[in-house]
Motif scaffolding. Structure first.
Motif, PDB file in Angstrom:
ATOM      1  N   GLY A  25       0.817  -1.212   0.000  1.00  0.00           N
ATOM      2  CA  GLY A  25       0.000   0.000   0.000  1.00  0.00           C
ATOM      3  C   GLY A  25       0.847   1.256   0.000  1.00  0.00           C
ATOM      4  N   ARG A  26       1.929   1.267   0.806  1.00  0.00           N
ATOM      5  CA  ARG A  26       2.803   2.437   0.849  1.00  0.00           C
ATOM      6  C   ARG A  26       3.452   2.669  -0.508  1.00  0.00           C
ATOM      7  N   LEU A  27       3.921   1.586  -1.126  1.00  0.00           N
ATOM      8  CA  LEU A  27       4.541   1.743  -2.442  1.00  0.00           C
ATOM      9  C   LEU A  27       3.536   2.248  -3.467  1.00  0.00           C
ATOM     10  N   ARG A  28       2.329   1.697  -3.450  1.00  0.00           N
ATOM     11  CA  ARG A  28       1.321   2.091  -4.433  1.00  0.00           C
ATOM     12  C   ARG A  28       0.956   3.562  -4.272  1.00  0.00           C
ATOM     13  N   GLU A  29       0.836   4.006  -3.022  1.00  0.00           N
ATOM     14  CA  GLU A  29       0.463   5.395  -2.796  1.00  0.00           C
ATOM     15  C   GLU A  29       1.539   6.345  -3.314  1.00  0.00           C
ATOM     16  N   VAL A  30       2.810   6.027  -3.034  1.00  0.00           N
ATOM     17  CA  VAL A  30       3.908   6.874  -3.510  1.00  0.00           C
ATOM     18  C   VAL A  30       4.012   6.814  -5.031  1.00  0.00           C
ATOM     19  N   ALA A  31       3.903   5.625  -5.599  1.00  0.00           N
ATOM     20  CA  ALA A  31       4.018   5.469  -7.052  1.00  0.00           C
ATOM     21  C   ALA A  31       2.903   6.208  -7.777  1.00  0.00           C
ATOM     22  N   ASP A  32       1.673   6.124  -7.256  1.00  0.00           N
ATOM     23  CA  ASP A  32       0.552   6.828  -7.892  1.00  0.00           C
ATOM     24  C   ASP A  32       0.765   8.337  -7.858  1.00  0.00           C
ATOM     25  N   ARG A  33       1.244   8.823  -6.733  1.00  0.00           N
ATOM     26  CA  ARG A  33       1.465  10.270  -6.605  1.00  0.00           C
ATOM     27  C   ARG A  33       2.551  10.736  -7.570  1.00  0.00           C
ATOM     28  N   LEU A  34       3.633   9.958  -7.685  1.00  0.00           N
ATOM     29  CA  LEU A  34       4.712  10.330  -8.601  1.00  0.00           C
ATOM     30  C   LEU A  34       4.267  10.260 -10.052  1.00  0.00           C
ATOM     31  N   THR A  35       3.459   9.248 -10.371  1.00  0.00           N
ATOM     32  CA  THR A  35       2.971   9.107 -11.740  1.00  0.00           C
ATOM     33  C   THR A  35       2.110  10.301 -12.133  1.00  0.00           C
ATOM     34  N   GLU A  36       1.214  10.707 -11.239  1.00  0.00           N
ATOM     35  CA  GLU A  36       0.364  11.864 -11.531  1.00  0.00           C
ATOM     36  C   GLU A  36       1.201  13.123 -11.730  1.00  0.00           C
ATOM     37  N   ARG A  37       2.191  13.300 -10.879  1.00  0.00           N
ATOM     38  CA  ARG A  37       3.047  14.483 -10.984  1.00  0.00           C
ATOM     39  C   ARG A  37       3.821  14.469 -12.297  1.00  0.00           C
ATOM     40  N   ALA A  38       4.349  13.304 -12.680  1.00  0.00           N
ATOM     41  CA  ALA A  38       5.109  13.196 -13.924  1.00  0.00           C
ATOM     42  C   ALA A  38       4.213  13.407 -15.141  1.00  0.00           C
ATOM     43  N   GLU A  39       2.996  12.842 -15.104  1.00  0.00           N
ATOM     44  CA  GLU A  39       2.068  13.008 -16.231  1.00  0.00           C
ATOM     45  C   GLU A  39       1.721  14.475 -16.452  1.00  0.00           C
ATOM     46  N   ALA A  40       1.468  15.189 -15.371  1.00  0.00           N
ATOM     47  CA  ALA A  40       1.130  16.604 -15.507  1.00  0.00           C
ATOM     48  C   ALA A  40       2.282  17.388 -16.113  1.00  0.00           C
ATOM     49  N   ALA A  41       3.503  17.130 -15.645  1.00  0.00           N
ATOM     50  CA  ALA A  41       4.666  17.847 -16.164  1.00  0.00           C
ATOM     51  C   ALA A  41       4.955  17.450 -17.606  1.00  0.00           C
ATOM     52  N   ALA A  42       4.760  16.188 -17.953  1.00  0.00           N
ATOM     53  CA  ALA A  42       5.060  15.717 -19.309  1.00  0.00           C
ATOM     54  C   ALA A  42       4.075  16.262 -20.326  1.00  0.00           C
ATOM     55  N   THR A  43       2.782  16.177 -20.031  1.00  0.00           N
ATOM     56  CA  THR A  43       1.778  16.634 -20.999  1.00  0.00           C
ATOM     57  C   THR A  43       1.758  18.152 -21.128  1.00  0.00           C
ATOM     58  N   ASP A  44       2.249  18.867 -20.118  1.00  0.00           N
ATOM     59  CA  ASP A  44       2.404  20.323 -20.260  1.00  0.00           C
ATOM     60  C   ASP A  44       3.398  20.658 -21.357  1.00  0.00           C
ATOM     61  N   ARG A  45       4.358  19.777 -21.539  1.00  0.00           N
ATOM     62  CA  ARG A  45       5.414  20.036 -22.521  1.00  0.00           C
ATOM     63  C   ARG A  45       5.169  19.334 -23.856  1.00  0.00           C
ATOM     64  N   CYS A  46       4.466  18.218 -23.817  1.00  0.00           N
ATOM     65  CA  CYS A  46       4.213  17.450 -25.041  1.00  0.00           C
ATOM     66  C   CYS A  46       2.886  16.728 -24.856  1.00  0.00           C
ATOM     67  N   ALA A  47       1.885  17.122 -25.595  1.00  0.00           N
ATOM     68  CA  ALA A  47       0.538  16.584 -25.394  1.00  0.00           C
ATOM     69  C   ALA A  47       0.481  15.078 -25.611  1.00  0.00           C
ATOM     70  N   ASP A  48       1.381  14.542 -26.448  1.00  0.00           N
ATOM     71  CA  ASP A  48       1.351  13.107 -26.766  1.00  0.00           C
ATOM     72  C   ASP A  48       2.192  12.263 -25.808  1.00  0.00           C
ATOM     73  N   ALA A  49       2.759  12.870 -24.794  1.00  0.00           N
ATOM     74  CA  ALA A  49       3.574  12.113 -23.856  1.00  0.00           C
ATOM     75  C   ALA A  49       2.685  11.299 -22.923  1.00  0.00           C
ATOM     76  N   ASP A  50       3.234  10.211 -22.394  1.00  0.00           N
ATOM     77  CA  ASP A  50       2.541   9.462 -21.345  1.00  0.00           C
ATOM     78  C   ASP A  50       3.566   8.923 -20.356  1.00  0.00           C
ATOM     79  N   VAL A  51       3.062   8.359 -19.272  1.00  0.00           N
ATOM     80  CA  VAL A  51       3.934   7.894 -18.188  1.00  0.00           C
ATOM     81  C   VAL A  51       3.530   6.482 -17.795  1.00  0.00           C
ATOM     82  N   ILE A  52       4.505   5.612 -17.621  1.00  0.00           N
ATOM     83  CA  ILE A  52       4.226   4.259 -17.150  1.00  0.00           C
ATOM     84  C   ILE A  52       5.224   3.885 -16.048  1.00  0.00           C
ATOM     85  N   LEU A  53       4.792   2.985 -15.191  1.00  0.00           N
ATOM     86  CA  LEU A  53       5.694   2.390 -14.210  1.00  0.00           C
ATOM     87  C   LEU A  53       6.258   1.108 -14.801  1.00  0.00           C
TER      88      LEU A  53
END
Length: 468
Positions: free
Chosen positions: A39-67
């Motif tokens: 649960g701790r890992l999932r919570e941290v990973a989800d938060r990081l993924t959301e943060r990375a997705e927001a930063a990536a799509t701000d710069r390139c609309a076609d970008a995506d993020v995966i673990l």
């Protein structure tokens, strides 16, 4: 055979199976992450993924993020703290822009992170005790189109997620811990063992931990596995596992012959007598001075070491250079008649080339054979070269050829290692630079000076076993 004999044999096999299952149950309790850890890992990973997705799509609309990696596939063992966030950009983006965007996304995701460099830069940091990598790559249709090694990782991730169920993932965790215990886990160039991806492929290919060990104990190199039956490439490595996403790549290319044999040895031992001890990495106590002296007196070899400041390199650069250097120094000593018995290279803040010599001191003269007398041109040249040499014995004839006995350049290994001729042997480039700066040669009792920094490594050297 009587029915009673059959019953006795069946009971023995049942008891052996029960013993093995009891060991595996104990190890599973240690290596399987519990619900809180997941649960701790999932919570941290989800938060990081959301943060990375927001930063990536701000710069390139076609970008995506995966673990990706073991935490994405559920094959991580309890206590592992790695989260790998891959930011994928469209393939028509140029390399320079990918690197620029990748670093920007990395820093937005990990504000306290720092930049590191592989084939291209990425950002690394720590979040709530988890080690996090934010890595940019291209989003491609096929692994055969990759532009750098990291582009292949998402394909590996997808391939394994489609094949790993909960039981196989649990067996991967067992296998990883077993390989750690015997010293064969890790694809770094110091270990040259089994990578996480290779381990997962082997468990999938054979159908489980026990099945893998049962197969490994019967291996006869070259072992060739081709999960997707590509059948198009040949490799010269002792273990070949053709990358299911890229038929031109052997996933096991880095895995050394020694580590293949080590897995085979301990597969036999474990299946014969299961024990949790095989899952515990060896952490030897440092060798003491008296123990070292006892070994040297018993062996009657001559230990000699070249100690110098270790170059400021990552291990994957340092250890290949150390290996090249010990090969060169060993050849230089052997060529001069000092006969290396065994040796090793070790490093921390200092680095050491350590060898044992079967012969440490030689006569002041050495035999030098010339050509047969009947080979007139070469024979006359050899004869003339030594006839007027006041320091040479001969030339004389022995067995149809000219022979002379001349002064030996070095009568001790120390003389050779302390001379400029050391730099005539094959050395790693950074090792040679470090030696040019400064080094010392330690002989016989002087090697006790190594114990403070390398006592554990010297115990492993003087008390060797198949385990590492």
């Amino acid at each position: 055979m009587s029915d009673d004999s059959d019953d006795h044999g069946n009971r023995d096999r049942d008891e052996e199976s029960d013993d093995l299952e009891a060991v595996l149950t104990t190890v599973r309790d240690r290596v399987d992450p519990d619900a809180d850890e997941r649960g701790r890992l999932r919570e941290v990973a989800d938060r990081l993924t959301e943060r990375a997705e927001a930063a990536a799509t701000d710069r390139c609309a076609d970008a995506d993020v995966i673990l990706v990696g073991s935490t994405a596939r559920g094959t991580w063992t309890s206590g592992d703290r790695d989260i790998d966030v891959f930011v994928r950009f469209p393939p028509d983006l140029d390399r320079e822009t990918l690197e620029e965007y990748g670093l920007a996304v990395g820093h937005a995701t990990l504000p306290e992170g720092h930049e590191e460099y592989a084939e291209h830069p990425y950002v690394k940091g720590t979040v709530e005790g988890f080690d996090v990598d934010v890595v940019p790559c291209f989003r491609l249709e096929s692994a055969t189109e990759i532009q750098s090694a990291v582009d292949r990782t998402p394909f590996h991730n997808q391939y394994l997620r489609e094949r790993l169920d909960d039981d196989l993932a649990a067996d991967v965790r067992l296998t990883k811990q077993f390989l750690r215990g015997i010293g064969s886990y890790g694809s770094d160039l110091r270990t040259r063992g089994f990578s996480g991806f290779l381990t997962e492929l082997l468990v999938c290919e054979y159908g489980g931990f026990r099945e893998l060990l049962e197969a490994a104990r019967e291996w006869h190199p070259q072992i060739e596995l081709d999960p997707e039956d590509h059948g198009r490439e040949t490799f010269g490595d002792p273990l070949v596992v053709v990358d299911p996403t890229d038929p031109e790549r052997n996933v096991a290319a880095v895995c050394s012959e020694e580590n293949v044999a080590r897995l085979q040895h301990y597969a036999r031992e474990f299946l014969e007598d299961p024990s949790v001890d095989y899952f515990d990495p060896v952490d030897p106590e440092p060798l003491t001075e008296s123990e070292l002296q006892n070994h040297l007196e018993r062996r009657e070899t001559t230990p000699i070491a070249v100690r110098f400041d270790a170059p400021n390199l990552v291990e994957d650069q340092l250890y290949p250079q150390l290996e090249k250097s010990i090969e060169g120094i060993t050849s230089g000593l052997d060529d001069r008649g000092f006969k290396v018995f065994r040796g090793t290279a070790i490093a921390d803040d200092a680095a050491v080339i350590f060898v044992e010599l079967a012969v440490s001191e030689l006569p002041a003269v050495e035999r030098h054979e010339g050509p047969p007398v009947h080979v007139r041109g070469h024979a006359e040249g050899f004869y003339d070269a030594y006839t007027d040499d006041p320091d040479a014995y001969g030339p004389f004839i022995e067995g149809g050829r000219y022979v002379t006995e001349r002064d030996r350049e070095f009568t001790t290994a120390r003389e050779f290692l302390e001379s400029d001729r050391l730099f005539d042997v094959g050395l790693g480039a950074h090792i040679e630079t470090a030696l040019e700066s400064d080094y010392e040669v330690l002989v016989e009792d002087e090697v006790t000076a190594l114990l403070e920094e390398f006592g554990r490594e010297l115990r492993q050297y003087f008390e060797p076993s198949p385990r590492r």
